[in-house]
Design a protein around this motif. Structure first.
Motif, PDB file in Angstrom:
ATOM      1  N   ALA A   1       0.830  -1.204   0.000  1.00  0.00           N
ATOM      2  CA  ALA A   1       0.000   0.000   0.000  1.00  0.00           C
ATOM      3  C   ALA A   1       0.866   1.256   0.000  1.00  0.00           C
TER       4      ALA A   1
ATOM      5  N   ARG B   1       2.299   1.913  -3.404  1.00  0.00           N
ATOM      6  CA  ARG B   1       1.295   2.319  -4.389  1.00  0.00           C
ATOM      7  C   ARG B   1       0.517   3.565  -3.952  1.00  0.00           C
ATOM      8  N   ARG B   2       0.910   4.202  -2.876  1.00  0.00           N
ATOM      9  CA  ARG B   2       0.130   5.300  -2.302  1.00  0.00           C
ATOM     10  C   ARG B   2      -0.110   6.389  -3.340  1.00  0.00           C
ATOM     11  N   SER B   3      -1.303   6.953  -3.302  1.00  0.00           N
ATOM     12  CA  SER B   3      -1.700   7.976  -4.256  1.00  0.00           C
ATOM     13  C   SER B   3      -1.550   9.384  -3.699  1.00  0.00           C
ATOM     14  N   GLY B   4      -1.251   9.504  -2.418  1.00  0.00           N
ATOM     15  CA  GLY B   4      -1.093  10.814  -1.810  1.00  0.00           C
ATOM     16  C   GLY B   4      -0.784  10.678  -0.339  1.00  0.00           C
ATOM     17  N   GLU B   5      -0.647  11.809   0.338  1.00  0.00           N
ATOM     18  CA  GLU B   5      -0.250  11.781   1.747  1.00  0.00           C
ATOM     19  C   GLU B   5      -1.285  11.104   2.627  1.00  0.00           C
ATOM     20  N   ASP B   6      -2.564  11.249   2.304  1.00  0.00           N
ATOM     21  CA  ASP B   6      -3.634  10.676   3.116  1.00  0.00           C
ATOM     22  C   ASP B   6      -4.340   9.538   2.400  1.00  0.00           C
ATOM     23  N   ASP B   7      -3.571   8.684   1.755  1.00  0.00           N
ATOM     24  CA  ASP B   7      -4.146   7.560   1.019  1.00  0.00           C
ATOM     25  C   ASP B   7      -4.895   6.637   1.982  1.00  0.00           C
ATOM     26  N   PRO B   8      -6.207   6.417   1.782  1.00  0.00           N
ATOM     27  CA  PRO B   8      -6.962   5.549   2.690  1.00  0.00           C
ATOM     28  C   PRO B   8      -6.481   4.106   2.692  1.00  0.00           C
ATOM     29  N   ALA B   9      -5.892   3.650   1.597  1.00  0.00           N
ATOM     30  CA  ALA B   9      -5.387   2.276   1.542  1.00  0.00           C
ATOM     31  C   ALA B   9      -4.213   2.098   2.508  1.00  0.00           C
ATOM     32  N   VAL B  10      -3.359   3.105   2.596  1.00  0.00           N
ATOM     33  CA  VAL B  10      -2.231   3.047   3.533  1.00  0.00           C
ATOM     34  C   VAL B  10      -2.749   3.077   4.969  1.00  0.00           C
ATOM     35  N   TYR B  11      -3.725   3.908   5.210  1.00  0.00           N
ATOM     36  CA  TYR B  11      -4.316   4.007   6.550  1.00  0.00           C
ATOM     37  C   TYR B  11      -4.930   2.676   6.966  1.00  0.00           C
TER      38      TYR B  11
END
Length: 257
Positions: free
Chosen positions: A29, A32-42
């Protein structure tokens, strides 16, 4: 834990495998993160934290061993599960103090006692006369907290030789008001985190984190006015108001062994 309830070695192994899988998902995740607050990373972070904590518990229960990891909390309260239209509220407040100037405390208590000769001594101070409360920290604390409202003590704590510690305020919802006298013997036992509408925490931990941030931001050379620390709470605010900084839930850590 009894032998009957003790987890098996297979359960511990399965928990370890779950941690490995969660680690892979978290790394994937992050990559592949799409931005600082990527929900997938969270989501992957929360899954990794939950599986690591479960493994730590099973490892301890089975082998009396722990991992070197401390699982941080996400700083949020659990999902609200109280009534949609509360008809009653409970406000739970805890404030900690340290007695840093006992002589100042004793002098203030004796001054109160001198102005009110009919003052009752606090429970548990049998043998301490009102005219001598200035000779007992226990009696002095009882006099001060019996004479002044908690919010006034909070705003004037230095006058009483006290130093503020952590504090927290919870506003919890209820469907019906409690019966008079129902909870007085155990006022906080029924506090349900799932019924907390809002929560405000003040802690030296936050101040330390802010100090670390300030130490790392000296490039502009501007002076920092310690008296205007944004994390300080103005103790002279309205007595019925909550502290101005609310975290929505205090940070938590994994239980110590």
């Amino acid at each position: 834990m009894s032998d009957a309830a003790q987890p098996s070695a297979a359960e511990v192994r399965a928990a370890a495998e779950a941690v490995k899988t969660a680690l892979d998902r978290h790394l994937d995740a992050v990559e592949r993160r799409s931005g600082e607050d990527d929900p997938a990373v969270y989501a992957a972070f929360n899954e990794l934290a939950a599986t690591a904590e479960a493994y730590d518990e099973l490892l301890y229960d089975t082998y009396d061993e722990v991992t070197p990891f401390e699982i941080p909390g996400d700083g949020t309260l659990p999902a609200y599960a109280g009534p949609e239209e509360p008809s009653a509220l409970s406000v739970l407040i805890r404030r900690d103090y340290a007695v840093v100037e006992p002589q100042r405390l004793l002098a203030q208590a004796q001054r109160v006692a001198d102005l009110d000769p009919d003052l009752d001594t606090p429970p548990g101070t049998a043998g301490v006369a009102v005219g001598n409360v200035g000779g007992s920290v226990h009696a002095a604390l009882g006099v001060i907290f019996g004479e002044y409202e908690p919010d006034e003590i909070a705003s004037r704590h230095k006058e009483f030789g006290l130093e503020e510690g952590d504090s927290t305020l919870w506003v919890t919802a209820a469907e019906d008001p409690a019966e008079p006298g129902e909870w007085l013997s155990a006022p906080f036992d029924q506090a349900d985190p799932h019924r907390v509408i809002c929560r405000f925490d003040v802690s030296a931990v936050f101040d330390e984190e802010q100090d670390l941030d300030d130490d790392g931001d000296d490039d502009d050379g501007d002076d920092v006015d310690d008296g205007d620390d944004v994390l300080d709470v103005d103790a002279d605010d309205d007595a019925d108001a909550a502290p101005e900084r609310g975290s929505g839930g205090a940070p938590t850590s994994s239980p110590g062994r």
